[in-house]
Design a protein around this motif. Sequence first.
Motif, PDB file in Angstrom:
ATOM      1  N   LEU A   1      -0.872  -5.895  -9.470  1.00  0.00           N
ATOM      2  CA  LEU A   1       0.032  -5.940 -10.454  1.00  0.00           C
ATOM      3  C   LEU A   1       0.125  -7.112 -11.313  1.00  0.00           C
ATOM      4  CD1 LEU A   1       3.003  -3.735  -9.055  1.00  0.00           C
ATOM      5  CD2 LEU A   1       0.975  -2.887 -10.260  1.00  0.00           C
ATOM      6  N   PRO A   2      -0.003  -6.938 -12.794  1.00  0.00           N
ATOM      7  CA  PRO A   2       0.386  -8.255 -13.490  1.00  0.00           C
ATOM      8  C   PRO A   2       1.688  -8.914 -13.159  1.00  0.00           C
ATOM      9  CG  PRO A   2       0.270  -6.361 -14.814  1.00  0.00           C
ATOM     10  CD  PRO A   2       0.063  -5.789 -13.755  1.00  0.00           C
ATOM     11  N   SER A   3       2.085  -9.864 -13.266  1.00  0.00           N
ATOM     12  CA  SER A   3       3.253 -10.853 -13.017  1.00  0.00           C
ATOM     13  C   SER A   3       4.227 -10.118 -14.068  1.00  0.00           C
ATOM     14  CB  SER A   3       3.031 -12.145 -13.251  1.00  0.00           C
ATOM     15  OG  SER A   3       4.159 -12.922 -12.975  1.00  0.00           O
ATOM     16  N   GLY A   4       5.404  -9.949 -13.524  1.00  0.00           N
ATOM     17  CA  GLY A   4       6.488  -9.327 -14.189  1.00  0.00           C
ATOM     18  C   GLY A   4       6.401  -7.909 -14.556  1.00  0.00           C
ATOM     19  N   HIS A   5       5.352  -7.046 -13.655  1.00  0.00           N
ATOM     20  CA  HIS A   5       5.283  -5.692 -13.689  1.00  0.00           C
ATOM     21  C   HIS A   5       6.599  -4.944 -13.240  1.00  0.00           C
ATOM     22  CE1 HIS A   5       3.841  -1.708 -13.351  1.00  0.00           C
ATOM     23  NE2 HIS A   5       2.704  -2.101 -14.017  1.00  0.00           N
ATOM     24  N   PRO A   6       7.148  -4.068 -13.827  1.00  0.00           N
ATOM     25  CA  PRO A   6       8.421  -3.353 -13.198  1.00  0.00           C
ATOM     26  C   PRO A   6       8.196  -2.687 -11.909  1.00  0.00           C
ATOM     27  CG  PRO A   6       7.588  -2.237 -15.295  1.00  0.00           C
ATOM     28  CD  PRO A   6       6.772  -3.500 -15.228  1.00  0.00           C
ATOM     29  N   GLY A   7       7.066  -2.399 -11.687  1.00  0.00           N
ATOM     30  CA  GLY A   7       6.794  -1.561 -10.506  1.00  0.00           C
ATOM     31  C   GLY A   7       6.785  -2.500  -9.064  1.00  0.00           C
ATOM     32  N   SER A   8       6.438  -3.992  -9.300  1.00  0.00           N
ATOM     33  CA  SER A   8       6.572  -4.806  -8.205  1.00  0.00           C
ATOM     34  C   SER A   8       7.833  -4.589  -7.635  1.00  0.00           C
ATOM     35  CB  SER A   8       6.464  -6.152  -9.026  1.00  0.00           C
ATOM     36  OG  SER A   8       6.658  -7.238  -7.892  1.00  0.00           O
ATOM     37  N   CYS A   9       9.093  -4.590  -8.110  1.00  0.00           N
ATOM     38  CA  CYS A   9      10.259  -4.217  -7.115  1.00  0.00           C
ATOM     39  C   CYS A   9      10.126  -3.125  -6.285  1.00  0.00           C
ATOM     40  CB  CYS A   9      11.387  -4.352  -8.136  1.00  0.00           C
ATOM     41  SG  CYS A   9      11.505  -3.052  -9.264  1.00  0.00           S
ATOM     42  N   ARG A  10       9.528  -1.903  -6.745  1.00  0.00           N
ATOM     43  CA  ARG A  10       9.287  -0.864  -5.706  1.00  0.00           C
ATOM     44  C   ARG A  10       8.329  -0.815  -4.801  1.00  0.00           C
ATOM     45  NH1 ARG A  10      10.817   0.761 -10.825  1.00  0.00           N
ATOM     46  NH2 ARG A  10       8.674   1.282 -11.724  1.00  0.00           N
ATOM     47  N   LEU A  11       7.655  -1.836  -4.774  1.00  0.00           N
ATOM     48  CA  LEU A  11       6.588  -1.977  -3.740  1.00  0.00           C
ATOM     49  C   LEU A  11       7.264  -2.463  -2.142  1.00  0.00           C
ATOM     50  CD1 LEU A  11       3.572  -3.907  -5.369  1.00  0.00           C
ATOM     51  CD2 LEU A  11       4.011  -1.453  -4.747  1.00  0.00           C
ATOM     52  N   ARG A  12       7.504  -1.452  -1.320  1.00  0.00           N
ATOM     53  CA  ARG A  12       7.963  -1.758   0.086  1.00  0.00           C
ATOM     54  C   ARG A  12       7.178  -2.399   0.981  1.00  0.00           C
ATOM     55  NH1 ARG A  12      12.135  -1.596  -2.588  1.00  0.00           N
ATOM     56  NH2 ARG A  12      13.206   0.185  -3.095  1.00  0.00           N
ATOM     57  N   MET A  13       5.848  -2.213   0.727  1.00  0.00           N
ATOM     58  CA  MET A  13       4.978  -3.136   1.621  1.00  0.00           C
ATOM     59  C   MET A  13       3.771  -3.504   0.730  1.00  0.00           C
ATOM     60  SD  MET A  13       4.924  -0.582   4.943  1.00  0.00           S
ATOM     61  CE  MET A  13       6.348   0.018   5.741  1.00  0.00           C
ATOM     62  N   VAL A  14       3.290  -4.709   1.130  1.00  0.00           N
ATOM     63  CA  VAL A  14       2.118  -5.326   0.420  1.00  0.00           C
ATOM     64  C   VAL A  14       1.125  -5.707   1.361  1.00  0.00           C
ATOM     65  CG1 VAL A  14       3.480  -5.966  -1.763  1.00  0.00           C
ATOM     66  CG2 VAL A  14       3.337  -7.421   0.543  1.00  0.00           C
ATOM     67  N   VAL A  15       0.070  -5.842   0.923  1.00  0.00           N
ATOM     68  CA  VAL A  15      -1.223  -6.121   1.916  1.00  0.00           C
ATOM     69  C   VAL A  15      -1.848  -7.457   1.433  1.00  0.00           C
ATOM     70  CG1 VAL A  15      -3.561  -5.266   2.795  1.00  0.00           C
ATOM     71  CG2 VAL A  15      -1.504  -3.643   2.196  1.00  0.00           C
ATOM     72  N   SER A  16      -2.284  -8.247   2.362  1.00  0.00           N
ATOM     73  CA  SER A  16      -3.126  -9.397   2.329  1.00  0.00           C
ATOM     74  C   SER A  16      -4.431  -9.458   3.290  1.00  0.00           C
ATOM     75  CB  SER A  16      -2.483 -10.580   2.168  1.00  0.00           C
ATOM     76  OG  SER A  16      -3.034 -11.771   1.839  1.00  0.00           O
ATOM     77  N   ALA A  17      -5.255 -10.044   3.001  1.00  0.00           N
ATOM     78  CA  ALA A  17      -6.572 -10.098   4.279  1.00  0.00           C
ATOM     79  C   ALA A  17      -7.363 -11.334   3.863  1.00  0.00           C
ATOM     80  CB  ALA A  17      -7.426  -9.023   3.833  1.00  0.00           C
ATOM     81  N   GLY A  18      -7.696 -11.820   5.109  1.00  0.00           N
ATOM     82  CA  GLY A  18      -8.547 -13.016   5.098  1.00  0.00           C
ATOM     83  C   GLY A  18      -8.359 -13.830   6.497  1.00  0.00           C
ATOM     84  N   ASP A  19      -8.997 -14.932   6.626  1.00  0.00           N
ATOM     85  CA  ASP A  19      -8.824 -15.820   8.038  1.00  0.00           C
ATOM     86  C   ASP A  19      -7.640 -16.586   7.913  1.00  0.00           C
ATOM     87  OD1 ASP A  19      -9.450 -17.842   6.056  1.00  0.00           O
ATOM     88  OD2 ASP A  19     -11.107 -18.410   7.026  1.00  0.00           O
ATOM     89  N   GLN A  20      -6.833 -16.504   6.869  1.00  0.00           N
ATOM     90  CA  GLN A  20      -5.641 -17.536   6.922  1.00  0.00           C
ATOM     91  C   GLN A  20      -4.560 -16.934   5.999  1.00  0.00           C
ATOM     92  OE1 GLN A  20      -6.498 -21.623   6.976  1.00  0.00           O
ATOM     93  NE2 GLN A  20      -4.355 -22.135   5.934  1.00  0.00           N
ATOM     94  N   ILE A  21      -3.223 -16.528   6.326  1.00  0.00           N
ATOM     95  CA  ILE A  21      -2.641 -15.884   5.394  1.00  0.00           C
ATOM     96  C   ILE A  21      -1.075 -16.773   5.650  1.00  0.00           C
ATOM     97  CG2 ILE A  21      -1.340 -13.861   4.588  1.00  0.00           C
ATOM     98  CD1 ILE A  21      -3.823 -12.478   5.702  1.00  0.00           C
ATOM     99  N   VAL A  22      -0.429 -16.960   4.556  1.00  0.00           N
ATOM    100  CA  VAL A  22       0.812 -17.814   4.840  1.00  0.00           C
ATOM    101  C   VAL A  22       1.902 -16.848   4.094  1.00  0.00           C
ATOM    102  CG1 VAL A  22       2.312 -19.604   4.072  1.00  0.00           C
ATOM    103  CG2 VAL A  22      -0.206 -19.898   4.342  1.00  0.00           C
TER     104      VAL A  22
END
Length: 162
Positions: free
Chosen positions: A79-100
């Motif tokens: 989502l773009p920064s400041g999108h109103p739907g961001s606060c409704r995301l209960r789970m988010v995903v990231s992928a790669g060899d290193q994640i902070v």
Amino acid sequence: MIVPVSGAGLLIQASTSFLLIGTVSEPFTLFIETNSDEYCQYLKTGDLVVISAPEGGELRQARILLELVVAWHVPLVVLPSGHPGSCRLRMVVSAGDQIVMSCRIERGTHPEQTVICSSEELAGMELRSHPEGIEILGLPTNVQLFTVSPDGIQNLIEMIES
């Protein structure tokens, strides 16, 4: 700390949040969709796919989300920064060899796959792909580690005391 997972997922359970981590078993290209562009990220065998639930939630939902990405190669939507739907995301995903983990970013708004929104209690922790499993740096105290497989959830370490 290196945690061997041998085909199972790893659950890091904090008091109010959790992370579910899976590893890529066969290479594929992960498509990351933004409002103006598409990124293609090549994931190789052993890379990590992390599901973060900063406010907790149903582990079953996280397992389904993990399977959608790892087994079915479902694209990620950013989502773009400041999108109103961001606060409704209960789970988010990231992928790669290193994640902070970071509690200072807005959920679902970062196409950079090296960072993921987490709860404050898991912030600063870093996960790295390792030939022997998953390397965890900065593991907070008082979290529980579990392996997650189709057969169920198994306690890996009772409590981590640093």
